[in-house]
Design an enzyme around this catalytic site. Structure first.
Site, PDB file in Angstrom:
ATOM      1  N   SER A  86      98.780 -14.679  42.956  1.00  0.00           N
ATOM      2  CA  SER A  86      99.055 -13.330  42.470  1.00  0.00           C
ATOM      3  C   SER A  86      98.104 -12.977  41.332  1.00  0.00           C
ATOM      4  O   SER A  86      96.896 -13.136  41.478  1.00  0.00           O
ATOM      5  CB  SER A  86     100.523 -13.240  42.073  1.00  0.00           C
ATOM      6  OG  SER A  86     100.947 -11.909  42.165  1.00  0.00           O
ATOM      7  N   HIS A  88     106.592 -13.783  48.208  1.00  0.00           N
ATOM      8  CA  HIS A  88     105.393 -13.802  47.367  1.00  0.00           C
ATOM      9  C   HIS A  88     105.253 -15.162  46.677  1.00  0.00           C
ATOM     10  O   HIS A  88     106.167 -15.639  46.025  1.00  0.00           O
ATOM     11  CB  HIS A  88     105.532 -12.683  46.334  1.00  0.00           C
ATOM     12  CG  HIS A  88     104.307 -12.434  45.511  1.00  0.00           C
ATOM     13  ND1 HIS A  88     103.027 -12.499  46.019  1.00  0.00           N
ATOM     14  CD2 HIS A  88     104.166 -12.090  44.195  1.00  0.00           C
ATOM     15  CE1 HIS A  88     102.158 -12.206  45.057  1.00  0.00           C
ATOM     16  NE2 HIS A  88     102.831 -11.960  43.950  1.00  0.00           N
TER      17      HIS A  88
HETATM   18  C1  MCU Z   1      99.350  -9.514  43.025  1.00  0.00           C
HETATM   19  O1  MCU Z   1      99.403  -9.699  41.619  1.00  0.00           O
HETATM   20  C2  MCU Z   1     100.241  -8.948  40.786  1.00  0.00           C
HETATM   21  C3  MCU Z   1     100.190  -7.468  41.085  1.00  0.00           C
HETATM   22  O2  MCU Z   1      98.842  -7.021  40.943  1.00  0.00           O
HETATM   23  C4  MCU Z   1     101.082  -6.715  40.122  1.00  0.00           C
HETATM   24  O3  MCU Z   1     101.131  -5.343  40.427  1.00  0.00           O
HETATM   25  C5  MCU Z   1     102.477  -7.265  40.103  1.00  0.00           C
HETATM   26  O4  MCU Z   1     103.173  -6.704  39.000  1.00  0.00           O
HETATM   27  O5  MCU Z   1     102.439  -8.633  39.883  1.00  0.00           O
HETATM   28  C6  MCU Z   1     101.719  -9.411  40.807  1.00  0.00           C
HETATM   29  C7  MCU Z   1     101.927 -10.807  40.317  1.00  0.00           C
HETATM   30  O6  MCU Z   1     101.180 -11.320  39.520  1.00  0.00           O
HETATM   31  O7  MCU Z   1     103.083 -11.397  40.678  1.00  0.00           O
HETATM   32  C8  MCU Z   1     103.392 -12.667  40.185  1.00  0.00           C
END
Ligand code: MCU
Length: 412
Positions: free
Chosen positions: A229, A360
């Protein structure tokens, strides 16, 4: 304008003393330089930036140099890569400075400490170490953010896990004009460098310390990086900007990570560029000019993938969450794979989004085999790379729609 990377970005390096035989960047032209890749092997390349760049809705050609001619030989890639690096720093991530004046620290079987000083400022941070079974020294995989990667499989494959908290190096939740963390302690809270480059700089300093430690516990010549992420974005940037990293494994990185910027506005449900720019100062301040107009960017992430070539890259993506922009991610991987192919290393890039579980950052059984194989190949030098593209059918981008260039057959 004629600028050399050395005189602009690296000016802060003047006076740096090599404290070990292989620890400084830019030693490529020195006769004493060992056959050991530096953090930035193109640091000596002269990069001449044009005054402006024409907008282009399609992906820039990774093989057309800034002087308008095309790369024809593999040997030219080092300096073409330096051009891409410069564009990526200036327009996307912000400058990632090289090794500070002093880097010291310790490596034990449980932790790594890093102390840096530069221009009279000092900072430090630490990371955890979890060793695999058996006897070392071990290759290591830096797990940015400490979660979302299948650390059991990494250790089972024989590599140590370095649990790195990037927030100590570049904090989230700060305004762009008051950035915080070890990176900004050194380079200033108003630095235009975004968190991703700062996090990558932290990974590079961990590698510096592992290099200097003498290799009793961990092997600096067998380093990987992963993260999921936002930390997948960080792993991607860390791998792109430090050529000592042998294996880069971004997971579900989303907008500001792997996916082509040009693809995001047209990908249904994908995190908009303005959101990725605004949610946290992940990208550099300069990216603010492009959130509504990625066609004006002189670089895109397929070329950042190309910066990793020919080193190991295993991209893991989740096609079940639209926000993660897996379709644009597949185009970045396919476009970057053209660089791998041109360099004769097509098998060194793998991409896998064809997975069942939509959670996720879940540890996925589909990725276990290629993860293990990648560690074997790129950190131990045994077996073969997965060399596979498993793109989820619902999120398969078409590179042909995004490019008007062909991949050259390079000599040498
Ligand atoms: C995919 O990474 C991020 C995303 O860009 C954000 O919008 C969200 O808030 O968080 C994601 C993340 O890091 O989840 C752990």
């Amino acid at each position: 304008i004629r600028r050399s990377r050395r005189s602009t970005i690296r000016s802060a390096l003047v006076g740096v003393v090599a404290v070990t035989a292989f620890a400084v960047t830019g030693t490529g032209s020195s006769s004493a330089a060992p056959a050991w890749p530096g953090e930035d092997d193109g640091a000596d390349c002269q990069v001449t930036l044009p005054g402006s760049f024409p907008a282009d809705a399609r992906l820039p050609d990774p093989f057309t140099k800034l002087d308008g001619t095309r790369v024809t030989a593999k040997s030219e890639w080092t300096c073409r890569r330096a051009e891409i690096r410069e564009l990526a720093e200036r327009h996307v991530y912000g400058d990632k400075p090289g090794r500070p004046t002093s880097v010291t620290g310790t490596v034990s079987s449980t932790s790594i400490t890093v102390n840096v000083s530069h221009n009279g400022r000092t900072a430090g941070f630490s990371a955890g170490v979890q060793l695999p079974g058996g006897s070392g020294p071990f290759p290591a995989v830096v797990v940015v953010g400490g979660f979302g990667a299948d650390t059991a499989t990494i250790r089972d494959a024989g590599a140590a896990v370095i649990s790195y908290d990037p927030l100590a190096v570049g904090r989230e939740g700060t305004p762009r004009n008051n950035k915080q963390g070890a990176f900004y302690d050194l380079y200033g809270s108003t630095s235009g460098t975004g968190l991703l480059a700062a996090w990558g700089w932290g990974v590079s300093r961990i590698i510096d310390v592992v290099e200097q430690s003498g290799g009793a516990v961990l092997r600096a010549d067998a380093m990987g990086v992963t993260g999921c992420s936002r930390y997948g974005k960080g792993a991607f940037v860390a791998g792109a900007f430090d050529q000592r990293i042998d294996l880069t494994m971004p997971i579900e990185s989303g907008s500001a990570g792997l996916p082509i910027f040009r693809g995001i506005p047209g990908e249904s449900g994908a995190q908009p560029l303005s959101s990725a720019y605004g949610e946290q100062p992940w990208l550099g301040d300069a990216f603010g000019s492009y959130t509504d107009n990625p066609a004006a960017l002189p670089v895109d992430t397929h070329e950042v993938v190309g910066m990793i070539a020919p080193r190991g890259l295993f991209v893991m993506e989740n096609p079940h969450i639209d926000w993660l922009a897996a379709r644009s991610g597949s185009v970045a991987a396919l476009g970057g794979a053209e660089v791998y192919q041109a360099l004769g290393a097509g098998e060194n890039i793998s991409y896998w989004s064809d997975v069942q579980d939509g959670t996720h950052c879940a540890a996925r059984s589909e990725w276990r085999g290629p993860l293990r194989q990648s560690i074997q190949k790129f950190l131990f030098g045994t077996g073969s790379a997965p060399g596979t593209f498993r793109i989820a059918s619902g999120k398969a981008g078409n590179l042909g729609e995004w490019r008007d260039w062909e991949t050259p057959v390079l000599t040498g």
